[in-house]
Design a protein around this motif. Structure first.
Motif, PDB file in Angstrom:
ATOM      1  N   LEU A 101     -37.389  27.929  -1.204  1.00 45.89           N
ATOM      2  CA  LEU A 101     -36.372  27.081  -0.580  1.00 45.89           C
ATOM      3  C   LEU A 101     -35.962  27.625   0.785  1.00 45.89           C
ATOM      4  O   LEU A 101     -35.733  26.864   1.731  1.00 45.89           O
ATOM      5  N   PHE A 102     -35.878  28.953   0.897  1.00 42.46           N
ATOM      6  CA  PHE A 102     -35.505  29.586   2.166  1.00 42.46           C
ATOM      7  C   PHE A 102     -36.557  29.299   3.232  1.00 42.46           C
ATOM      8  O   PHE A 102     -36.234  28.941   4.373  1.00 42.46           O
ATOM      9  N   ALA A 103     -37.833  29.438   2.860  1.00 43.77           N
ATOM     10  CA  ALA A 103     -38.914  29.238   3.826  1.00 43.77           C
ATOM     11  C   ALA A 103     -39.048  27.770   4.226  1.00 43.77           C
ATOM     12  O   ALA A 103     -39.189  27.449   5.415  1.00 43.77           O
ATOM     13  N   VAL A 104     -38.991  26.872   3.243  1.00 43.67           N
ATOM     14  CA  VAL A 104     -39.167  25.451   3.532  1.00 43.67           C
ATOM     15  C   VAL A 104     -38.001  24.918   4.366  1.00 43.67           C
ATOM     16  O   VAL A 104     -38.202  24.219   5.372  1.00 43.67           O
ATOM     17  N   ALA A 105     -36.770  25.243   3.956  1.00 44.68           N
ATOM     18  CA  ALA A 105     -35.608  24.777   4.722  1.00 44.68           C
ATOM     19  C   ALA A 105     -35.578  25.401   6.110  1.00 44.68           C
ATOM     20  O   ALA A 105     -35.136  24.763   7.076  1.00 44.68           O
ATOM     21  N   GLY A 106     -36.074  26.641   6.220  1.00 40.42           N
ATOM     22  CA  GLY A 106     -36.127  27.297   7.524  1.00 40.42           C
ATOM     23  C   GLY A 106     -37.133  26.671   8.460  1.00 40.42           C
ATOM     24  O   GLY A 106     -37.111  26.932   9.674  1.00 40.42           O
ATOM     25  N   GLY A 107     -38.029  25.843   7.925  1.00 38.75           N
ATOM     26  CA  GLY A 107     -39.020  25.161   8.742  1.00 38.75           C
ATOM     27  C   GLY A 107     -38.594  23.765   9.173  1.00 38.75           C
ATOM     28  O   GLY A 107     -39.370  23.033   9.772  1.00 38.75           O
ATOM     29  N   ILE A 108     -37.335  23.385   8.831  1.00 44.97           N
ATOM     30  CA  ILE A 108     -36.800  22.083   9.236  1.00 44.97           C
ATOM     31  C   ILE A 108     -35.682  22.316  10.250  1.00 44.97           C
ATOM     32  O   ILE A 108     -34.677  22.966   9.940  1.00 44.97           O
ATOM     33  N   TYR A 109     -35.885  21.820  11.445  1.00 43.85           N
ATOM     34  CA  TYR A 109     -34.885  21.986  12.498  1.00 43.85           C
ATOM     35  C   TYR A 109     -34.232  20.643  12.791  1.00 43.85           C
ATOM     36  O   TYR A 109     -34.911  19.670  13.133  1.00 43.85           O
ATOM     37  N   ALA A 151     -40.543  18.100  10.087  1.00 44.72           N
ATOM     38  CA  ALA A 151     -40.169  17.194   8.998  1.00 44.72           C
ATOM     39  C   ALA A 151     -41.167  17.204   7.848  1.00 44.72           C
ATOM     40  O   ALA A 151     -40.829  16.790   6.729  1.00 44.72           O
ATOM     41  N   VAL A 152     -42.405  17.678   8.080  1.00 40.37           N
ATOM     42  CA  VAL A 152     -43.385  17.751   7.001  1.00 40.37           C
ATOM     43  C   VAL A 152     -42.888  18.651   5.877  1.00 40.37           C
ATOM     44  O   VAL A 152     -43.318  18.513   4.715  1.00 40.37           O
ATOM     45  N   ASN A 153     -41.957  19.552   6.199  1.00 43.10           N
ATOM     46  CA  ASN A 153     -41.404  20.427   5.161  1.00 43.10           C
ATOM     47  C   ASN A 153     -40.579  19.662   4.130  1.00 43.10           C
ATOM     48  O   ASN A 153     -40.327  20.179   3.038  1.00 43.10           O
ATOM     49  N   PHE A 154     -40.152  18.435   4.458  1.00 40.25           N
ATOM     50  CA  PHE A 154     -39.464  17.634   3.450  1.00 40.25           C
ATOM     51  C   PHE A 154     -40.417  17.304   2.297  1.00 40.25           C
ATOM     52  O   PHE A 154     -39.992  17.208   1.139  1.00 40.25           O
ATOM     53  N   VAL A 155     -41.693  17.111   2.602  1.00 38.37           N
ATOM     54  CA  VAL A 155     -42.698  16.880   1.555  1.00 38.37           C
ATOM     55  C   VAL A 155     -42.813  18.113   0.668  1.00 38.37           C
ATOM     56  O   VAL A 155     -42.880  18.012  -0.564  1.00 38.37           O
ATOM     57  N   LEU A 156     -42.824  19.293   1.319  1.00 41.47           N
ATOM     58  CA  LEU A 156     -42.890  20.542   0.549  1.00 41.47           C
ATOM     59  C   LEU A 156     -41.620  20.737  -0.276  1.00 41.47           C
ATOM     60  O   LEU A 156     -41.672  21.268  -1.392  1.00 41.47           O
ATOM     61  N   LEU A 157     -40.475  20.305   0.266  1.00 43.30           N
ATOM     62  CA  LEU A 157     -39.221  20.413  -0.487  1.00 43.30           C
ATOM     63  C   LEU A 157     -39.283  19.548  -1.739  1.00 43.30           C
ATOM     64  O   LEU A 157     -38.842  19.961  -2.824  1.00 43.30           O
ATOM     65  N   ALA A 158     -39.846  18.350  -1.602  1.00 43.65           N
ATOM     66  CA  ALA A 158     -40.028  17.487  -2.774  1.00 43.65           C
ATOM     67  C   ALA A 158     -40.976  18.129  -3.770  1.00 43.65           C
ATOM     68  O   ALA A 158     -40.785  18.020  -4.997  1.00 43.65           O
ATOM     69  N   ALA A 159     -41.999  18.842  -3.269  1.00 46.08           N
ATOM     70  CA  ALA A 159     -42.933  19.532  -4.157  1.00 46.08           C
ATOM     71  C   ALA A 159     -42.242  20.656  -4.919  1.00 46.08           C
ATOM     72  O   ALA A 159     -42.520  20.880  -6.106  1.00 46.08           O
ATOM     73  N   VAL A 160     -41.328  21.351  -4.262  1.00 49.85           N
ATOM     74  CA  VAL A 160     -40.554  22.404  -4.935  1.00 49.85           C
ATOM     75  C   VAL A 160     -39.757  21.801  -6.086  1.00 49.85           C
ATOM     76  O   VAL A 160     -39.768  22.314  -7.224  1.00 49.85           O
ATOM     77  N   LEU A 191     -45.053  27.625  -6.145  1.00 53.80           N
ATOM     78  CA  LEU A 191     -43.991  27.920  -5.178  1.00 53.80           C
ATOM     79  C   LEU A 191     -44.452  28.942  -4.144  1.00 53.80           C
ATOM     80  O   LEU A 191     -44.131  28.827  -2.949  1.00 53.80           O
ATOM     81  N   VAL A 192     -45.191  29.949  -4.589  1.00 51.18           N
ATOM     82  CA  VAL A 192     -45.732  30.930  -3.647  1.00 51.18           C
ATOM     83  C   VAL A 192     -46.686  30.251  -2.669  1.00 51.18           C
ATOM     84  O   VAL A 192     -46.654  30.522  -1.456  1.00 51.18           O
ATOM     85  N   ALA A 193     -47.519  29.348  -3.174  1.00 52.86           N
ATOM     86  CA  ALA A 193     -48.437  28.616  -2.300  1.00 52.86           C
ATOM     87  C   ALA A 193     -47.671  27.785  -1.282  1.00 52.86           C
ATOM     88  O   ALA A 193     -48.050  27.703  -0.102  1.00 52.86           O
ATOM     89  N   ILE A 194     -46.557  27.181  -1.711  1.00 51.51           N
ATOM     90  CA  ILE A 194     -45.743  26.369  -0.802  1.00 51.51           C
ATOM     91  C   ILE A 194     -45.157  27.222   0.319  1.00 51.51           C
ATOM     92  O   ILE A 194     -45.081  26.782   1.476  1.00 51.51           O
ATOM     93  N   VAL A 195     -44.749  28.453  -0.006  1.00 47.74           N
ATOM     94  CA  VAL A 195     -44.223  29.353   1.029  1.00 47.74           C
ATOM     95  C   VAL A 195     -45.263  29.565   2.125  1.00 47.74           C
ATOM     96  O   VAL A 195     -44.973  29.426   3.326  1.00 47.74           O
ATOM     97  N   PHE A 196     -46.499  29.888   1.713  1.00 45.05           N
ATOM     98  CA  PHE A 196     -47.554  30.138   2.699  1.00 45.05           C
ATOM     99  C   PHE A 196     -47.938  28.871   3.470  1.00 45.05           C
ATOM    100  O   PHE A 196     -48.200  28.919   4.670  1.00 45.05           O
ATOM    101  N   ILE A 197     -47.951  27.741   2.771  1.00 42.63           N
ATOM    102  CA  ILE A 197     -48.270  26.482   3.444  1.00 42.63           C
ATOM    103  C   ILE A 197     -47.211  26.162   4.496  1.00 42.63           C
ATOM    104  O   ILE A 197     -47.530  25.761   5.630  1.00 42.63           O
ATOM    105  N   SER A 198     -45.942  26.347   4.132  1.00 39.76           N
ATOM    106  CA  SER A 198     -44.858  26.079   5.071  1.00 39.76           C
ATOM    107  C   SER A 198     -44.954  26.968   6.300  1.00 39.76           C
ATOM    108  O   SER A 198     -44.810  26.490   7.435  1.00 39.76           O
ATOM    109  N   LEU A 199     -45.194  28.258   6.087  1.00 37.76           N
ATOM    110  CA  LEU A 199     -45.310  29.181   7.218  1.00 37.76           C
ATOM    111  C   LEU A 199     -46.516  28.829   8.094  1.00 37.76           C
ATOM    112  O   LEU A 199     -46.491  29.042   9.318  1.00 37.76           O
ATOM    113  N   TRP A 200     -47.556  28.280   7.475  1.00 36.80           N
ATOM    114  CA  TRP A 200     -48.788  27.966   8.196  1.00 36.80           C
ATOM    115  C   TRP A 200     -48.643  26.698   9.039  1.00 36.80           C
ATOM    116  O   TRP A 200     -49.075  26.646  10.186  1.00 36.80           O
TER     117      TRP A 200
END
Length: 445
Positions: free
Chosen positions: A82-90, A227-236, A270-279
């Motif tokens: 959640l920290f990584a995904v939300a941190g990727g939404i500005y 905004a693509v991180n909203f998709v990852l947030l839904a995945a979480v 969830l670990v995969a989502i962290v790396f995807i978000s950072l990528w």
């Protein structure tokens, strides 16, 4: 661990760690800032070594593995995601921290908290809220009320909102039961807090007069970057729900700790989502958000010690009337043997202020009979009291709920001077406790 045979002295390391978190930032701020991880490890060893000497190294290793794999790692992996995904939404745009805007953001956060969890809503909104108020003189109160509303009370309506309610869902409580039965309590508390906040923020806003020039002006239209991180947030959210609904007989036994397949799939996902978000998140989005891992590292280290030292305390509570804390369990029952909703509200809430509110919820859920069908019907008032106490009163201290400490760390990282541990409790004691007293007379007596 048989909690009925333990001495209350086993709770000393946990109490020592809490006191260290509360006092050392005041008495030795530089030492604490550089060595809080070592202090936390010392208190963890103060429990682990005597436990190993008394019960054997094998028993200590069993408890360590159980806490690490069964409780701490799923907890910290979810927070990290959640920290990584939300941190990727500005949230771009020149948001101006007026009383009206601040109150609106808190109200939006209260709604989002029950949809995406208190942690998800907190991580999504705390940065834009701080940025909107970066030219305000008085802003600590904004973050304090954010913790009250978004990081705690707002998450009381669905199992997605807060871990205690998710555990109730796993025990058989219907998904929308809390929304139906504690909506009035939630509406009263959130509404009262929003009104109090608006009055306080308006007072400070007028007192400040002409504000200094905004240090971070933004002429862009309001919108989202990353905004693509909203998709990852839904995945979480989907992975968390899946792990609660999916029943599988497949599990792995690691030194006594049972790791179920649904939980393992959730954590790997969830670990995969962290790396995807950072990528996939552009570097400028992280830069605009002033994203860094410092707040996450602080929360991870402190809660590692909390999760370990809390083990004997929870065991003693689970022992019920036969344990060292039997007086607490007996206090929630009326002389005729029926449960007392008001006492359940305060007992669950008081312990949730300092202990992990998820196991505290389970302790009193089981004390009230543990039958979801009965608790949802004939004892609905009791289950409502347990649910409200566990979620609402997690706001009483920085350690009552995981997002509290994370929001504090992010705010301090942005140079917001936050209240100390006891200073924050003065805020909660002056604002939340009177509301909880009124709530008791309105809903639980």
């Amino acid at each position: 661990m048989n909690g009925s045979s333990l001495s209350p002295l086993w709770g000393v390391p946990f109490a020592g760690l809490l006191l260290s978190i509360a006092v050392m930032p005041l008495l030795a701020p530089k030492f604490w800032h550089h060595h809080y991880g070592k202090v936390t490890a010392a208190w963890a060893l103060a429990f682990a070594l005597p436990f190993a000497l008394m019960f054997g190294f094998s028993a200590m290793l069993h408890e360590l593995v159980h806490v690490l794999l069964g409780e701490y790692m799923p907890f910290i992996i979810l927070l990290t995601a959640l920290f990584a995904v939300a941190g990727g939404i500005y949230i771009r745009g020149n948001l101006h921290g007026s009383p009206g805007l601040n109150t609106a953001l808190l109200a939006i956060g209260a709604v989002l908290a029950s949809l995406m969890g208190t942690t998800g809503a907190s991580m999504l909104l705390i940065r834009p809220l701080i940025r909107a108020n970066d030219n305000r003189v008085h802003k600590a109160h904004v973050v304090v009320f954010f913790i009250f509303i978004v990081s705690n009370v707002g998450g009381s309506l669905t199992p997605l909102g807060d871990p205690p309610l998710f555990l109730g869902f796993l025990k058989g409580v219907e998904f929308f039961w809390t929304a139906k039965h504690i909506f009035p309590e939630t509406l009263f508390t959130v509404g009262a807090l929003l009104v109090l906040f608006w009055l306080m923020d308006r007072h400070y806003y007028k007192k400040e007069g002409v504000l200094p020039v905004d240090p971070t002006p933004d002429t862009q239209r309001l919108g989202f970057d990353g905004a693509v991180n909203f998709v990852l947030l839904a995945a979480v959210i989907g992975l968390v729900l899946l792990s609660g609904i999916w029943k599988s007989p497949v599990h792995f036994d690691v030194y006594g700790a049972h790791i179920g397949l649904p939980g393992l799939v959730r954590d790997v996902g969830l670990v995969a989502i962290v790396f995807i978000s950072l990528w996939i998140t552009p570097g400028r989005v992280h830069a605009d958000n002033q994203f860094g891992w410092g707040p996450m590292a602080e929360v991870a280290k402190l809660f590692a010690g909390i999760f370990l030292t809390i083990v004997p305390v929870i065991a003693m509570l689970k022992a019920g009337v036969d344990g060292p804390f039997g007086a607490i369990v007996r206090a929630v029952t009326r002389p005729d043997g029926t449960p007392d909703p008001a006492m359940y509200f305060w007992a669950t809430g008081a312990l949730s202020s300092f202990l992990d509110n998820a196991p505290t919820y389970l302790v009193f859920f089981n004390s009230a009979g543990g039958n979801a069908a009965v608790l949802m019907t004939t004892q609905a008032a009791t289950l409502a009291a347990i649910s409200a106490g566990a979620v609402f009163m997690g706001a009483n201290t920085y350690i009552g709920n995981a997002p509290n400490l994370m929001v504090k760390a992010i705010a301090e990282d942005r140079n917001v001077r936050m209240p100390s541990f006891f200073g924050y409790m003065l805020w909660s004691g002056a604002i939340l406790v009177p509301l909880f007293v009124i709530q008791t007379f309105l809903f639980f007596l």
